[in-house]
Design a protein around this motif. Structure first.
Motif, PDB file in Angstrom:
ATOM      1  N   LEU A  11      33.752   0.449 -12.598  1.00 57.97           N
ATOM      2  CA  LEU A  11      33.662  -0.581 -13.632  1.00 57.97           C
ATOM      3  C   LEU A  11      33.438  -1.922 -12.952  1.00 57.97           C
ATOM      4  O   LEU A  11      34.192  -2.297 -12.035  1.00 57.97           O
ATOM      5  N   VAL A  12      32.437  -2.649 -13.401  1.00 57.81           N
ATOM      6  CA  VAL A  12      32.115  -3.942 -12.813  1.00 57.81           C
ATOM      7  C   VAL A  12      31.675  -4.900 -13.913  1.00 57.81           C
ATOM      8  O   VAL A  12      31.146  -4.468 -14.942  1.00 57.81           O
ATOM      9  N   GLN A  13      31.909  -6.164 -13.707  1.00 48.96           N
ATOM     10  CA  GLN A  13      31.461  -7.153 -14.668  1.00 48.96           C
ATOM     11  C   GLN A  13      29.963  -7.423 -14.505  1.00 48.96           C
ATOM     12  O   GLN A  13      29.401  -7.234 -13.413  1.00 48.96           O
ATOM     13  N   ALA A  14      29.367  -7.865 -15.573  1.00 51.14           N
ATOM     14  CA  ALA A  14      27.954  -8.234 -15.517  1.00 51.14           C
ATOM     15  C   ALA A  14      27.727  -9.257 -14.408  1.00 51.14           C
ATOM     16  O   ALA A  14      28.534 -10.181 -14.236  1.00 51.14           O
ATOM     17  N   GLY A  15      26.641  -9.037 -13.670  1.00 51.67           N
ATOM     18  CA  GLY A  15      26.346  -9.892 -12.533  1.00 51.67           C
ATOM     19  C   GLY A  15      26.885  -9.369 -11.221  1.00 51.67           C
ATOM     20  O   GLY A  15      26.509  -9.876 -10.148  1.00 51.67           O
ATOM     21  N   GLY A  16      27.733  -8.371 -11.291  1.00 45.61           N
ATOM     22  CA  GLY A  16      28.337  -7.816 -10.091  1.00 45.61           C
ATOM     23  C   GLY A  16      27.445  -6.798  -9.414  1.00 45.61           C
ATOM     24  O   GLY A  16      26.293  -6.568  -9.828  1.00 45.61           O
ATOM     25  N   SER A  17      27.974  -6.184  -8.362  1.00 39.78           N
ATOM     26  CA  SER A  17      27.210  -5.234  -7.558  1.00 39.78           C
ATOM     27  C   SER A  17      28.017  -3.963  -7.316  1.00 39.78           C
ATOM     28  O   SER A  17      29.257  -3.996  -7.296  1.00 39.78           O
ATOM     29  N   LEU A  18      27.296  -2.897  -7.125  1.00 40.93           N
ATOM     30  CA  LEU A  18      27.863  -1.629  -6.707  1.00 40.93           C
ATOM     31  C   LEU A  18      26.885  -0.959  -5.747  1.00 40.93           C
ATOM     32  O   LEU A  18      25.672  -1.168  -5.856  1.00 40.93           O
ATOM     33  N   ARG A  19      27.432  -0.155  -4.850  1.00 44.62           N
ATOM     34  CA  ARG A  19      26.595   0.652  -3.980  1.00 44.62           C
ATOM     35  C   ARG A  19      26.948   2.111  -4.202  1.00 44.62           C
ATOM     36  O   ARG A  19      28.097   2.515  -3.983  1.00 44.62           O
ATOM     37  N   LEU A  20      25.981   2.875  -4.633  1.00 44.25           N
ATOM     38  CA  LEU A  20      26.164   4.305  -4.815  1.00 44.25           C
ATOM     39  C   LEU A  20      25.728   5.042  -3.563  1.00 44.25           C
ATOM     40  O   LEU A  20      24.743   4.659  -2.921  1.00 44.25           O
ATOM     41  N   SER A  21      26.456   6.088  -3.250  1.00 44.63           N
ATOM     42  CA  SER A  21      26.115   6.939  -2.116  1.00 44.63           C
ATOM     43  C   SER A  21      25.907   8.359  -2.598  1.00 44.63           C
ATOM     44  O   SER A  21      26.572   8.806  -3.535  1.00 44.63           O
ATOM     45  N   CYS A  22      25.033   9.059  -1.928  1.00 44.13           N
ATOM     46  CA  CYS A  22      24.760  10.456  -2.250  1.00 44.13           C
ATOM     47  C   CYS A  22      24.764  11.236  -0.944  1.00 44.13           C
ATOM     48  O   CYS A  22      23.869  11.069  -0.109  1.00 44.13           O
ATOM     49  N   SER A  23      25.770  12.061  -0.784  1.00 49.28           N
ATOM     50  CA  SER A  23      25.905  12.844   0.430  1.00 49.28           C
ATOM     51  C   SER A  23      25.364  14.245   0.192  1.00 49.28           C
ATOM     52  O   SER A  23      25.768  14.912  -0.765  1.00 49.28           O
ATOM     53  N   ALA A  24      24.456  14.665   1.061  1.00 47.86           N
ATOM     54  CA  ALA A  24      23.841  15.980   0.926  1.00 47.86           C
ATOM     55  C   ALA A  24      24.359  16.914   2.003  1.00 47.86           C
ATOM     56  O   ALA A  24      24.597  16.497   3.138  1.00 47.86           O
ATOM     57  N   SER A  25      24.508  18.164   1.640  1.00 46.81           N
ATOM     58  CA  SER A  25      24.949  19.167   2.605  1.00 46.81           C
ATOM     59  C   SER A  25      24.299  20.495   2.282  1.00 46.81           C
ATOM     60  O   SER A  25      23.740  20.679   1.204  1.00 46.81           O
ATOM     61  N   GLY A  26      24.369  21.415   3.258  1.00 46.93           N
ATOM     62  CA  GLY A  26      23.883  22.766   3.005  1.00 46.93           C
ATOM     63  C   GLY A  26      22.440  22.999   3.363  1.00 46.93           C
ATOM     64  O   GLY A  26      21.899  24.070   3.053  1.00 46.93           O
ATOM     65  N   GLY A  27      21.815  22.032   3.979  1.00 48.89           N
ATOM     66  CA  GLY A  27      20.432  22.249   4.356  1.00 48.89           C
ATOM     67  C   GLY A  27      19.893  21.051   5.084  1.00 48.89           C
ATOM     68  O   GLY A  27      20.576  20.041   5.253  1.00 48.89           O
ATOM     69  N   SER A  28      18.663  21.157   5.521  1.00 41.92           N
ATOM     70  CA  SER A  28      18.009  20.037   6.175  1.00 41.92           C
ATOM     71  C   SER A  28      17.602  19.018   5.127  1.00 41.92           C
ATOM     72  O   SER A  28      16.922  19.346   4.161  1.00 41.92           O
ATOM     73  N   PHE A  29      18.019  17.830   5.320  1.00 45.33           N
ATOM     74  CA  PHE A  29      17.830  16.765   4.338  1.00 45.33           C
ATOM     75  C   PHE A  29      16.526  16.017   4.538  1.00 45.33           C
ATOM     76  O   PHE A  29      16.001  15.394   3.623  1.00 45.33           O
ATOM     77  N   THR A  30      15.976  16.094   5.733  1.00 43.06           N
ATOM     78  CA  THR A  30      14.914  15.186   6.120  1.00 43.06           C
ATOM     79  C   THR A  30      13.602  15.378   5.365  1.00 43.06           C
ATOM     80  O   THR A  30      12.825  14.437   5.250  1.00 43.06           O
ATOM     81  N   LYS A  31      13.339  16.555   4.859  1.00 43.78           N
ATOM     82  CA  LYS A  31      12.073  16.794   4.179  1.00 43.78           C
ATOM     83  C   LYS A  31      12.165  16.682   2.655  1.00 43.78           C
ATOM     84  O   LYS A  31      11.207  16.971   1.953  1.00 43.78           O
ATOM     85  N   TYR A  32      13.299  16.224   2.163  1.00 49.66           N
ATOM     86  CA  TYR A  32      13.483  16.128   0.722  1.00 49.66           C
ATOM     87  C   TYR A  32      13.182  14.725   0.217  1.00 49.66           C
ATOM     88  O   TYR A  32      13.641  13.737   0.786  1.00 49.66           O
ATOM     89  N   GLY A  33      12.407  14.667  -0.850  1.00 47.33           N
ATOM     90  CA  GLY A  33      12.353  13.420  -1.586  1.00 47.33           C
ATOM     91  C   GLY A  33      13.669  13.234  -2.316  1.00 47.33           C
ATOM     92  O   GLY A  33      14.309  14.207  -2.719  1.00 47.33           O
ATOM     93  N   MET A  34      14.101  11.985  -2.446  1.00 42.51           N
ATOM     94  CA  MET A  34      15.390  11.700  -3.063  1.00 42.51           C
ATOM     95  C   MET A  34      15.194  10.814  -4.281  1.00 42.51           C
ATOM     96  O   MET A  34      14.282   9.989  -4.323  1.00 42.51           O
ATOM     97  N   GLY A  35      16.076  10.988  -5.232  1.00 42.21           N
ATOM     98  CA  GLY A  35      15.967  10.152  -6.413  1.00 42.21           C
ATOM     99  C   GLY A  35      17.316   9.845  -7.015  1.00 42.21           C
ATOM    100  O   GLY A  35      18.272  10.615  -6.879  1.00 42.21           O
ATOM    101  N   TRP A  36      17.392   8.704  -7.638  1.00 44.07           N
ATOM    102  CA  TRP A  36      18.548   8.330  -8.466  1.00 44.07           C
ATOM    103  C   TRP A  36      18.074   8.278  -9.908  1.00 44.07           C
ATOM    104  O   TRP A  36      17.067   7.623 -10.211  1.00 44.07           O
ATOM    105  N   PHE A  37      18.792   8.967 -10.757  1.00 43.06           N
ATOM    106  CA  PHE A  37      18.484   9.027 -12.173  1.00 43.06           C
ATOM    107  C   PHE A  37      19.732   8.624 -12.949  1.00 43.06           C
ATOM    108  O   PHE A  37      20.840   8.747 -12.455  1.00 43.06           O
TER     109      PHE A  37
END
Length: 126
Positions: A11-37
Motif C-alpha cells: 500500500l502506497v500513497q499517490a506519488g509514491g514508489s514501489l519496486r516489484l521483484s520477480c524471482s525465477a527458478s527451475g530452469g535457465s532464465f536467460t532465454k526467456y522474455g519477461m513481462g509484468w502484467f
C-alpha cells in the motif's frame, strides 16, 4: 519448469514508489522474455512492461511510460519493475510472466507467456 514468485507489492500513497521483484527458478532464465502484467478488479489483464530475453527490446503501456522501468538481472534470475509517481489507477494485482515465444512485435501479448507467478497486490491510495 520455470517458477515465478513476485514480491514488493503493498500500500502506497499517490506519488509514491514501489519496486516489484520477480524471482525465477527451475530452469535457465536467460532465454526467456519477461513481462509484468496487471489486473485491476473488474478489468481485463493488461501488459504493463515487457522485456526481451536479450534486454534489447522493451514495451511499456502508454499509461506507465516515463514512470515505470523494467529490467532484469540474469545472474540472480530476477526481473524488476520500478514504479514511480504511482497513481490510484495503478492499483491492481501485478503478475510477472516468462515466455520463450515472444518477439519484438508480440511481447505485450499475454497469451504467449507460459509461466506466471501468483501475483503481488499494489494498492495506491489517493
Amino acid at each position: 519448469q520455470v517458477q515465478m514468485v513476485e514480491s514488493g507489492g503493498g500500500l502506497v500513497q499517490a506519488g509514491g514508489s514501489l519496486r516489484l521483484s520477480c524471482s525465477a527458478s527451475g530452469g535457465s532464465f536467460t532465454k526467456y522474455g519477461m513481462g509484468w502484467f496487471r489486473q485491476a478488479s473488474g478489468k481485463e489483464r493488461e501488459a504493463v512492461a515487457t522485456l526481451s530475453w536479450s534486454g534489447t527490446n522493451k514495451y511499456y503501456a502508454d499509461s506507465v511510460k516515463g514512470r515505470f522501468t523494467i529490467w532484469r538481472d540474469d545472474a540472480n534470475n530476477t526481473a524488476y519493475l520500478q514504479m514511480n509517481s504511482l497513481k490510484p489507477e495503478d492499483t491492481a494485482l501485478y503478475h510477472c510472466a516468462a515466455s520463450l515465444r515472444t518477439t519484438r512485435t508480440t511481447m505485450a501479448n499475454s497469451l504467449l507467456y507460459d509461466y506466471w507467478g501468483q501475483g503481488t497486490q499494489v494498492t495506491v491510495s489517493s
